[in-house]
Write an enzyme that holds these catalytic residues in place. Structure first.
Site, PDB file in Angstrom:
ATOM      1  N   GLU A  19      74.387 -47.635  66.157  1.00 31.44           N
ATOM      2  CA  GLU A  19      74.534 -46.728  65.222  1.00 31.44           C
ATOM      3  C   GLU A  19      75.867 -46.577  64.234  1.00 31.44           C
ATOM      4  O   GLU A  19      76.377 -45.379  63.887  1.00 31.44           O
ATOM      5  CB  GLU A  19      74.699 -45.103  66.080  1.00 31.44           C
ATOM      6  CG  GLU A  19      73.670 -45.096  67.215  1.00 31.44           C
ATOM      7  CD  GLU A  19      72.364 -44.757  66.720  1.00 31.44           C
ATOM      8  OE1 GLU A  19      71.792 -44.808  65.379  1.00 31.44           O
ATOM      9  OE2 GLU A  19      71.235 -44.573  67.544  1.00 31.44           O
ATOM     10  N   HIS A  70      73.813 -38.596  75.414  1.00 30.60           N
ATOM     11  CA  HIS A  70      72.228 -38.389  75.804  1.00 30.60           C
ATOM     12  C   HIS A  70      72.345 -37.074  76.896  1.00 30.60           C
ATOM     13  O   HIS A  70      72.131 -37.425  77.906  1.00 30.60           O
ATOM     14  CB  HIS A  70      71.589 -39.617  76.453  1.00 30.60           C
ATOM     15  CG  HIS A  70      71.578 -40.749  75.300  1.00 30.60           C
ATOM     16  ND1 HIS A  70      71.472 -41.781  75.614  1.00 30.60           N
ATOM     17  CD2 HIS A  70      71.749 -41.001  73.979  1.00 30.60           C
ATOM     18  CE1 HIS A  70      71.292 -42.776  74.774  1.00 30.60           C
ATOM     19  NE2 HIS A  70      71.436 -42.092  73.438  1.00 30.60           N
ATOM     20  N   HIS A 128      66.273 -37.506  71.964  1.00 35.25           N
ATOM     21  CA  HIS A 128      67.124 -38.618  71.960  1.00 35.25           C
ATOM     22  C   HIS A 128      68.583 -38.247  72.425  1.00 35.25           C
ATOM     23  O   HIS A 128      68.885 -38.618  73.352  1.00 35.25           O
ATOM     24  CB  HIS A 128      67.267 -39.430  70.609  1.00 35.25           C
ATOM     25  CG  HIS A 128      68.227 -40.428  70.571  1.00 35.25           C
ATOM     26  ND1 HIS A 128      68.191 -41.425  69.554  1.00 35.25           N
ATOM     27  CD2 HIS A 128      69.161 -40.832  71.400  1.00 35.25           C
ATOM     28  CE1 HIS A 128      69.000 -42.263  69.683  1.00 35.25           C
ATOM     29  NE2 HIS A 128      69.825 -42.029  70.763  1.00 35.25           N
ATOM     30  N   GLU A 151      80.948 -18.351  75.074  1.00 34.72           N
ATOM     31  CA  GLU A 151      82.097 -19.136  74.525  1.00 34.72           C
ATOM     32  C   GLU A 151      81.368 -20.045  73.448  1.00 34.72           C
ATOM     33  O   GLU A 151      82.134 -20.925  72.658  1.00 34.72           O
ATOM     34  CB  GLU A 151      82.968 -19.726  75.607  1.00 34.72           C
ATOM     35  CG  GLU A 151      83.759 -18.615  76.348  1.00 34.72           C
ATOM     36  CD  GLU A 151      85.024 -18.792  76.394  1.00 34.72           C
ATOM     37  OE1 GLU A 151      85.712 -19.751  75.991  1.00 34.72           O
ATOM     38  OE2 GLU A 151      85.824 -17.852  76.627  1.00 34.72           O
ATOM     39  N   HIS A 186      78.382 -39.784  70.175  1.00 33.46           N
ATOM     40  CA  HIS A 186      76.682 -39.537  70.440  1.00 33.46           C
ATOM     41  C   HIS A 186      76.596 -39.823  71.802  1.00 33.46           C
ATOM     42  O   HIS A 186      77.142 -40.780  72.588  1.00 33.46           O
ATOM     43  CB  HIS A 186      76.173 -40.688  69.665  1.00 33.46           C
ATOM     44  CG  HIS A 186      74.738 -40.993  70.132  1.00 33.46           C
ATOM     45  ND1 HIS A 186      73.823 -39.874  70.094  1.00 33.46           N
ATOM     46  CD2 HIS A 186      74.198 -41.888  70.636  1.00 33.46           C
ATOM     47  CE1 HIS A 186      72.768 -40.332  70.455  1.00 33.46           C
ATOM     48  NE2 HIS A 186      72.883 -41.728  70.840  1.00 33.46           N
TER      49      HIS A 186
END
Ligand code: 2HA
Ligand code: ZN
Length: 272
Positions: free
Chosen positions: A114, A140, A209, A168, A138
């Site tokens: 990525e 999952h 994803h 919060e 990134h």
């Protein structure tokens, strides 16, 4: 002991694995280094290596000569502490911002699949945050991914579901979250859609994803990811009870929280 900035990067990878956000080779991260951090890492860096520039295929605006710590493609966050130089590396961009070379680590590997999403988002966030946002992470996270099957894929629906599930949350993401439809992992389409959302948000959900966040430090970026996943998980828990919602956090409450902290809530996303 590695320099502090490398240790902090490793800790985020380790936390991501332990919390179930980064299974197997899932997820990736990058960090745009400050000049003093580059200096502190200089004993590790192979700055004289001038032969191995790899083309990025386009010029990335505003990132020429920047240095990034980045996870390796196919590497396991679980192994970051055990194998720092196989899991992470430092890359330098060239004068024109269209090629990079590896100056430390990434042994036998390339930067994350990525990488284009990371560089394009760094370019956007460096500009809109006045240089403050340095981390891209990134992951999952299961509850966030689950919600992308049952909520409409738009920023307003997701931002409100998350903000109103835990007091919060709005303090951490007053800009809300961006949502992009399913797009192929590692593709230029996903990178472009992410960086478009990043111009106004610090967190972007990738349908079916995962999640992609930015922040000024590892604590800031990881804290955002952790909070968003916790809110999503509370939202799912509420749905699972099957009971009607009798009361919730109102628009006025959300504005009050932000006002009390000197934050600016994204008004466009309110009033569902
Ligand atoms: O495996 O998570 O999105 C790395 C990824 C790609
Ligand atoms: Zn992924």
């Amino acid at each position: 002991m590695y320099p502090k900035i490398i240790e902090e990067f490793v800790r985020m990878c380790d936390d991501g694995y332990r919390l179930g956000f980064n299974e197997a080779n899932g997820g990736n991260a990058s960090y745009r280094m400050a000049p003093e951090e580059i200096k502190k890492c200089s004993e590790y860096l192979d700055l004289k290596n001038d032969g191995d520039w790899m083309s990025l295929g386009c010029e990335i605006t505003g990132l020429s000569n920047e240095y990034f710590i980045v996870t390796a493609s196919g590497s396991l966050m679980r192994n970051a502490g055990l194998d720092v130089e196989g899991t992470l590396g430092i890359v330098q961009l060239n004068d024109t911002g269209d090629a990079y070379k590896i100056i430390w680590g990434l042994e036998g590997r390339r930067p994350t699949s990525e990488f284009s999403a990371h560089l394009l988002s760094h370019s956007v966030r460096k500009c809109v945050s006045g240089g403050h946002d340095r981390v891209m992470y990134h992951l999952h996270p299961p509850a966030v991914i689950a919600l992308t099957y049952i909520l409409d894929l738009n920023d307003k629906i997701f931002s409100n579901a998350l903000w109103r599930s835990m007091t919060e949350c709005v303090m951490v993401i007053p800009d809300g979250v961006g949502v992009v439809p399913w797009l192929c992992p590692g593709s230029r389409e996903l990178a472009n859609a992410t960086c478009e959302k990043m111009s106004a948000r610090q967190a972007v959900i990738w349908a079916h994803h995962g999640l992609y966040v930015t922040g000024l430090s590892f604590d800031d970026a990881f804290g955002k990811a952790h909070t968003i996943e916790k809110s999503a998980s509370i939202y799912l828990d509420i749905l699972k009870t099957g009971r009607p919602i009798l009361q919730t956090i109102t628009d006025t409450d959300l504005r009050t929280i932000c006002l009390s902290l000197g934050l600016k809530i994204n008004e466009e996303l309110l009033e569902v």
